[in-house]
Design an enzyme around this catalytic site. Structure first.
Site, short mmCIF file in Angstrom:
data_model
loop_
_atom_site.label_atom_id
_atom_site.label_comp_id
_atom_site.label_asym_id
_atom_site.label_seq_id
_atom_site.Cartn_x
_atom_site.Cartn_y
_atom_site.Cartn_z
CG ASP A 159 -1.52 1.26 1.45
OD1 ASP A 159 -1.89 2.24 0.65
OD2 ASP A 159 -2.55 1.25 2.53
CE1 TYR B 45 -9.28 8.76 -10.51
CE2 TYR B 45 -10.45 10.29 -12.51
CZ TYR B 45 -9.28 9.34 -12.43
OH TYR B 45 -8.79 8.57 -12.64
CE LYS C 136 -5.49 9.63 -11.49
NZ LYS C 136 -3.78 9.31 -11.64
#
Length: 250
Positions: free
Chosen positions: A63, A154, A158
């Site tokens: 992770d 999101y 990005k």
């Protein structure tokens, strides 16, 4: 494109674009470090890479947001191969969130993997990339003109990765290190399976769009990743290359 004797780190290598990129790098001779969280899928990708070039990849089931994981990637890669030539930041997460929700936990989770991890891995890999005059390839989402409810956290993370690419490229160029981004459109990956959305919501967000664009195969995006990481265009730096399948026109 020849990556013989070059060492390539691929995050998110257990599926989708990361897996396709890893296999294609192997077919072009690269020595690989593969990072993913699904051990079985990661091992399957490693087997395909070994079949392609006869070299056993270094597989790390990690992770990357956990303390010390990014450092472990760089330390074990250098201990195994003694160099780093290419870093491909492909690991990402997409969760649904909104300003109307109690979404800070969701936002922080995506910020960690989508932006903080690429920044940290780049920072840790940089001394070795300077030695090899290597490069970094970041993967980020297409800039839709159509706004879809629930994707705000999101798209913010990005967009940050896009800005990181452009800004860092200027800073790194003096040391002969390149950084570029590949911007794929809607691609056949299993990322939608991880979304907490109802079937009709997914169809609204992607189904309608898919009828108006070309849905990409991960292997097609992988070809662009290899091109950007190669020496074909040695002055390609700070670029944000769209492979959108028409998404940019929506």
């Amino acid at each position: 494109m020849d990556f013989t004797n070059k060492v390539v780190i691929v995050t998110g290598a257990s599926s989708g674009i990361g897996a396709a990129s890893a296999i294609l790098f192997a077919k072009h001779g690269a020595k690989l470090t593969l990072i993913g969280r699904d051990e079985q899928r990661l091992n399957n990708v490693a087997e395909k890479c070994q079949e392609a070039n006869g070299l056993t990849p270094l597989c790390l089931r990690l992770d990357l947001t956990a303390n010390g994981s990014c450092a472990e990637v760089i330390t074990k890669t250098v201990a195994t191969y003694e160099r780093i030539d290419v870093l491909v930041n492909c690991a990402a997460k997409m969760l649904i969130g909104s300003l109307f929700d109690d979404s800070m936990e969701t936002f922080d989770e995506m910020l960690d993997i989508n932006l903080r991890v690429p920044y940290k891995l780049t920072h840790l890999a940089l001394p070795y990339l300077v030695k090899t005059k290597g490069n970094i390839v970041n993967l980020h989402a297409t800039k839709y003109t159509k706004v879809v409810h629930g994707f705000l956290p999101y798209t913010i993370t990005k967009a940050g990765l896009e800005r990181f690419t452009r800004s860092a490229a200027v800073e790194l160029s003096s040391e002969g290190v390149r950084m570029n981004a590949v911007q794929p459109g809607l691609t056949k990956t299993n990322i939608l399976a991880n979304l907490a959305m109802e079937k009709d919501e997914i169809e609204y967000a992607y189904g309608v769009l898919a009828n108006k664009m070309k849905v990409l195969d991960p292997e097609e995006v992988a070809k662009m990743v290899l091109f950007v990481a190669s020496d074909v265009c040695p002055n390609l730096n700070g670029a944000d290359i769209g492979l959108t399948g028409g998404t940019s026109f929506l």
